[in-house]
Write an enzyme that holds these catalytic residues in place. Structure first.
Site, PDB file in Angstrom:
ATOM      1  N   GLY A 157       1.608  -4.249  -0.976  1.00 25.17           N
ATOM      2  CA  GLY A 157       2.202  -3.609  -2.138  1.00 25.17           C
ATOM      3  C   GLY A 157       2.311  -2.108  -1.917  1.00 25.17           C
ATOM      4  O   GLY A 157       2.315  -1.624  -0.791  1.00 25.17           O
ATOM      5  N   CYS A 158       2.366  -1.374  -2.997  1.00 28.02           N
ATOM      6  CA  CYS A 158       2.540   0.076  -2.945  1.00 28.02           C
ATOM      7  C   CYS A 158       1.284   0.758  -2.412  1.00 28.02           C
ATOM      8  O   CYS A 158       0.177   0.447  -2.844  1.00 28.02           O
ATOM      9  CB  CYS A 158       2.851   0.578  -4.349  1.00 28.02           C
ATOM     10  SG  CYS A 158       2.920   2.363  -4.487  1.00 28.02           S
TER      11      CYS A 158
END
Length: 196
Positions: A14-15
């Site tokens: 993810g981020c």
């Protein structure tokens, strides 16, 4: 008494703003750098290039930690609990290939530990874990404005809507993993009470 050598963990899921915020608050962690790994391009990739999906890089964090305060296995468990590692290939690429789940091992022991963690955690997921386990590749630090993003932008909508709930969830799952200074600095005293 000899000083224990610091170790390195490199993961993506993810981020990288989320992962950086999480690992910065884990006891034993000395340093966290947001960056890019796992792709190919001439020179240092930029955020725009990575987001295009054309370089093949993923957003990752490189974590320097003291094994006396946090084990590699424990850090991997927290990492695997911080995101959805079961996205299919199509979902990954619809969401953005730079957000795929990756563990980059730095030596054979990390590889074995990674294999063990993935195998041990699989029964806890309904879908198949799709986290890639790969040898470390060149790591590139992200642009300065990505570093320490959560600490510098706690009131930003992304931090309040995405990162804060992740941190609250992980604190409940792993209540003993956190640096005391971060726990005490929490604004929400109800969260503190619930961890006791």
């Amino acid at each position: 008494m000899p000083i224990e050598k610091l170790a390195t963990l490199t993961v993506g899921g993810g981020c990288f703003w989320c992962l950086e915020a999480i690992f910065q608050q884990i006891d034993g962690v000395e340093k966290v750098v947001a960056g890019y790994c796992g792709g190919t391009c001439p020179g240092h990739p930029t955020y725009r290039e990575v987001c295009s999906g054309k370089t093949g890089h993923a957003e990752v964090v490189q974590v320097t930690y003291d094994p006396r305060g946090a084990t590699y296995a424990d850090l991997l468990k927290i990492f695997m609990s911080s995101h959805n590692p079961t996205l299919t290939k199509i979902e990954k690429f619809n969401y953005g290939s730079q957000y795929r789940s990756l563990i980059f091992y730095h030596d054979e022991q990390q590889k074995v530990t990674g294999e063990t963690i993935l195998r041990t955690l699989q029964p806890h997921f309904k879908e198949t874990i799709g986290t890639e386990l790969r040898p470390i590749e060149p790591f590139y630090a992200a642009e300065e404005y990505h570093q320490n993003y959560y600490d510098k932008n706690r009131k930003a909508p992304f931090c309040e809507a995405i990162i804060d709930p992740k941190l609250s969830k992980l604190r409940k799952i792993y209540p003993k993993a956190w640096k005391q200074s971060h726990i005490l600095s929490e604004k929400n005293t109800k969260t503190l009470v619930s961890l006791k």
